[in-house]
Design a protein around this motif. Sequence first.
Motif, PDB file in Angstrom:
ATOM      1  N   ALA A  63     -50.052 -39.645   1.389  1.00  0.00           N
ATOM      2  CA  ALA A  63     -48.840 -40.380   1.080  1.00  0.00           C
ATOM      3  C   ALA A  63     -47.711 -39.514   1.763  1.00  0.00           C
ATOM      4  CB  ALA A  63     -48.391 -40.386  -0.391  1.00  0.00           C
ATOM      5  N   PRO A  64     -47.090 -40.303   2.591  1.00  0.00           N
ATOM      6  CA  PRO A  64     -46.076 -39.337   3.236  1.00  0.00           C
ATOM      7  C   PRO A  64     -45.003 -38.561   2.419  1.00  0.00           C
ATOM      8  CG  PRO A  64     -45.413 -41.701   3.470  1.00  0.00           C
ATOM      9  CD  PRO A  64     -46.550 -41.555   2.679  1.00  0.00           C
ATOM     10  N   ASP A  65     -44.465 -37.409   2.827  1.00  0.00           N
ATOM     11  CA  ASP A  65     -43.277 -36.704   2.286  1.00  0.00           C
ATOM     12  C   ASP A  65     -42.097 -37.651   2.336  1.00  0.00           C
ATOM     13  OD1 ASP A  65     -44.923 -34.808   1.409  1.00  0.00           O
ATOM     14  OD2 ASP A  65     -44.521 -33.479   3.064  1.00  0.00           O
ATOM     15  N   ILE A  66     -41.037 -37.373   1.708  1.00  0.00           N
ATOM     16  CA  ILE A  66     -39.823 -38.212   1.702  1.00  0.00           C
ATOM     17  C   ILE A  66     -38.657 -37.116   1.900  1.00  0.00           C
ATOM     18  CG2 ILE A  66     -38.184 -39.557   0.219  1.00  0.00           C
ATOM     19  CD1 ILE A  66     -40.865 -40.599  -1.174  1.00  0.00           C
ATOM     20  N   ARG A  94     -32.390 -39.904  12.290  1.00  0.00           N
ATOM     21  CA  ARG A  94     -33.368 -40.910  12.147  1.00  0.00           C
ATOM     22  C   ARG A  94     -34.207 -41.278  13.346  1.00  0.00           C
ATOM     23  NH1 ARG A  94     -32.090 -45.349   8.505  1.00  0.00           N
ATOM     24  NH2 ARG A  94     -30.308 -45.429   7.448  1.00  0.00           N
ATOM     25  N   LYS A  95     -33.827 -40.925  14.269  1.00  0.00           N
ATOM     26  CA  LYS A  95     -34.894 -41.070  15.592  1.00  0.00           C
ATOM     27  C   LYS A  95     -35.785 -39.797  15.586  1.00  0.00           C
ATOM     28  CE  LYS A  95     -34.691 -40.980  20.592  1.00  0.00           C
ATOM     29  NZ  LYS A  95     -33.723 -41.030  21.895  1.00  0.00           N
ATOM     30  N   LYS A  96     -35.396 -38.659  15.093  1.00  0.00           N
ATOM     31  CA  LYS A  96     -36.011 -37.445  15.297  1.00  0.00           C
ATOM     32  C   LYS A  96     -37.127 -37.508  13.834  1.00  0.00           C
ATOM     33  CE  LYS A  96     -34.384 -34.546  18.174  1.00  0.00           C
ATOM     34  NZ  LYS A  96     -35.038 -34.020  19.443  1.00  0.00           N
ATOM     35  N   PRO A 101     -45.040 -37.366  11.901  1.00  0.00           N
ATOM     36  CA  PRO A 101     -45.945 -38.042  11.054  1.00  0.00           C
ATOM     37  C   PRO A 101     -45.713 -37.625   9.669  1.00  0.00           C
ATOM     38  CG  PRO A 101     -46.966 -36.179  12.288  1.00  0.00           C
ATOM     39  CD  PRO A 101     -45.545 -36.318  12.660  1.00  0.00           C
ATOM     40  N   ASN A 102     -46.193 -38.781   8.879  1.00  0.00           N
ATOM     41  CA  ASN A 102     -46.094 -38.546   7.434  1.00  0.00           C
ATOM     42  C   ASN A 102     -44.589 -38.146   6.709  1.00  0.00           C
ATOM     43  OD1 ASN A 102     -48.922 -39.127   7.118  1.00  0.00           O
ATOM     44  ND2 ASN A 102     -49.526 -37.149   7.601  1.00  0.00           N
ATOM     45  N   LEU A 103     -43.913 -38.610   7.248  1.00  0.00           N
ATOM     46  CA  LEU A 103     -42.589 -38.221   6.746  1.00  0.00           C
ATOM     47  C   LEU A 103     -41.680 -39.576   6.837  1.00  0.00           C
ATOM     48  CD1 LEU A 103     -40.657 -36.180   5.614  1.00  0.00           C
ATOM     49  CD2 LEU A 103     -39.850 -35.747   8.173  1.00  0.00           C
ATOM     50  N   GLU A 104     -41.141 -39.958   5.423  1.00  0.00           N
ATOM     51  CA  GLU A 104     -40.359 -41.205   5.109  1.00  0.00           C
ATOM     52  C   GLU A 104     -38.881 -40.707   5.012  1.00  0.00           C
ATOM     53  OE1 GLU A 104     -39.743 -44.559   1.643  1.00  0.00           O
ATOM     54  OE2 GLU A 104     -41.614 -43.440   1.826  1.00  0.00           O
ATOM     55  N   LEU A 105     -38.072 -41.604   5.438  1.00  0.00           N
ATOM     56  CA  LEU A 105     -36.581 -41.186   5.509  1.00  0.00           C
ATOM     57  C   LEU A 105     -35.966 -42.279   4.370  1.00  0.00           C
ATOM     58  CD1 LEU A 105     -34.161 -39.634   6.260  1.00  0.00           C
ATOM     59  CD2 LEU A 105     -33.838 -41.290   8.184  1.00  0.00           C
TER      60      LEU A 105
END
Length: 591
Positions: A63-66, A94-96, A101-105
């Motif tokens: 699961a991606p980190d947030i 947002r672009k960066k 990988p594995n990072l949700e905003l």
Amino acid sequence: MSVALQGMIGWGAFSLLAVLSLMLAAYGFYVRAPGALFRALAMGFLLAALANPVLITEKREPAPDIALLINDQSPSQALDGRSQQASDAEALLRKKISSLPNLELRTATIRGSADGTRLFEAVQNLLRDTPADRIAGVILLTDGQVHDAPSGAALAKLPRPVHAVLTGDPKRGDRRLVIEQAPRFGIAGDTVSLSLRYENQGAGETPDETAMLSFRLDEGKPQQIRLRKGENHELEFKLEHAGENIVTLEIEPLEGELSTRNNRLALTINGLRQRLRVLLVSGEPNPGERTWRDLLKADPSVDLVHFTILRPPMKQDGTPVEELALISFPTTELFIQKLHEFDLVIFDRYQQGGVLGFSHFDNIASYVEKGGALLTVAGPEPLGGDSLYRTPLAVVFPGHPTGKVHNGGFKPQLTDTGLRHPVTSSLPGANKSVDPGDIPQWGRWFRVVETERLSGHVLMASPQGMPLLILDQFGEGRVAQILSDHGWLWARGFEQGGPQAELLRRLVHWLMKEPDLEEEMLQAQEADGRITIIRRSLLEGPQNVKVTYPDGHSQPVAMTVTAPGVWQGGLEAPEPGIYRITDGVLKTLVA
């Protein structure tokens, strides 16, 4: 792939059974009992079956980190291009983040509210549906003006790390006024004080810096005083009237200042009338004087001085002076020396009778012109030789009797002006219009003094149009004439009575210049981020008013009729500061 034990019995019982089995097997081998090996194997298989081993094959998906991103778009961000800086920073982040990988905003934008910038409230809202072990960090895009910064235990509960990206130019300073202490109430006519200072934020230190402060009360003349930075200063004001007294303060701007919004403040101090001193003079005993006395003495804020003329000096009936149990009327003390100490003078069916001289009446006229208040109640002999209208006091009266008195039952009616004037509008039982068929629901009066109106406003009249109540201003003072002495019938409940107490209460307060009873009034109130504007007028009201926002731009606000003589409008107050309102004649402000 892994093996897991899912025992058929509790692990405590399984452990006990395993120990017993081991002991039995050991004992069998020790005594070399026949079949000990087979019995040990059987117990081992039994224990293995009870342990119930299960072969598990897992397929894991990470699961991606947030990451949490809060964009502050409150009113303070509108300064110096801060809002655009925050938007650009959000787009870049947002672009960066999208390339990692594995990072949700997850994002939120706040616009500010009446409670200020609630930045960390937005953080908590995002945390509600976010697992704590998946939070990678929090990013705040803000100018640092935050009104809910946590501390103590609340600060310790925040996820780590927290990054603040500050907008604005750190080299540009901002000057602001800070109120240390200010009263909410004060006694009308007394002096109140407030304590304030000013400070610079983000600006270089300048030793012994001073700045000019301008201040004024209501729409009075501005005053100036020089303040030293960081030091508390006391300002004193005299509350000129009861009701709202608005103090506006403005400090001169800092060179190259970011914004001058913090340089201005407005405070509202409510003026309270401590004691109302009333002088009531009844020309003779009459049914109405008790009504006046009971009404005025029932109010604990009224100091009443009441005299009734029982025996005029000109009366000659042969009674020896030493047998008269009457005190002399202190005319010089009351009407020359101490007249200015009274807020209101009432003449109830008074005629000269040799008690007061022309010099006294001339002094009363001067008292009214300089700001005093006078109320007269006409009796059945309005224009005799002893009438008030044949004295120097006649110049203050808006109406002069013709000499005729009309007797006969009638119901007092509100005139078109009376329907609009706050003294008489919405009186219980009053007519709602001037239509002859709209009859008031109160009792009758039986006498009216025919009077010619010379000035002022007629609020009540007989069905034939003869004035019953006239209000006017004379110089800086106010005058009211009641042209019938039968108002006491309402207080006695004759024919269901009428609102005499309420009418006289409003009348006295109007004579005392209470702001809520002004016939020409512009008022604004702020609540829950919305400004409500009320305009009262006896004339045709304005179609709109102009509102000037704290940042200097203006816009019209449409006004609609809500009652006879009352117009109302409203607008949202998206940013803190002073809002100035005018209809071209009257002005007010709200903060």
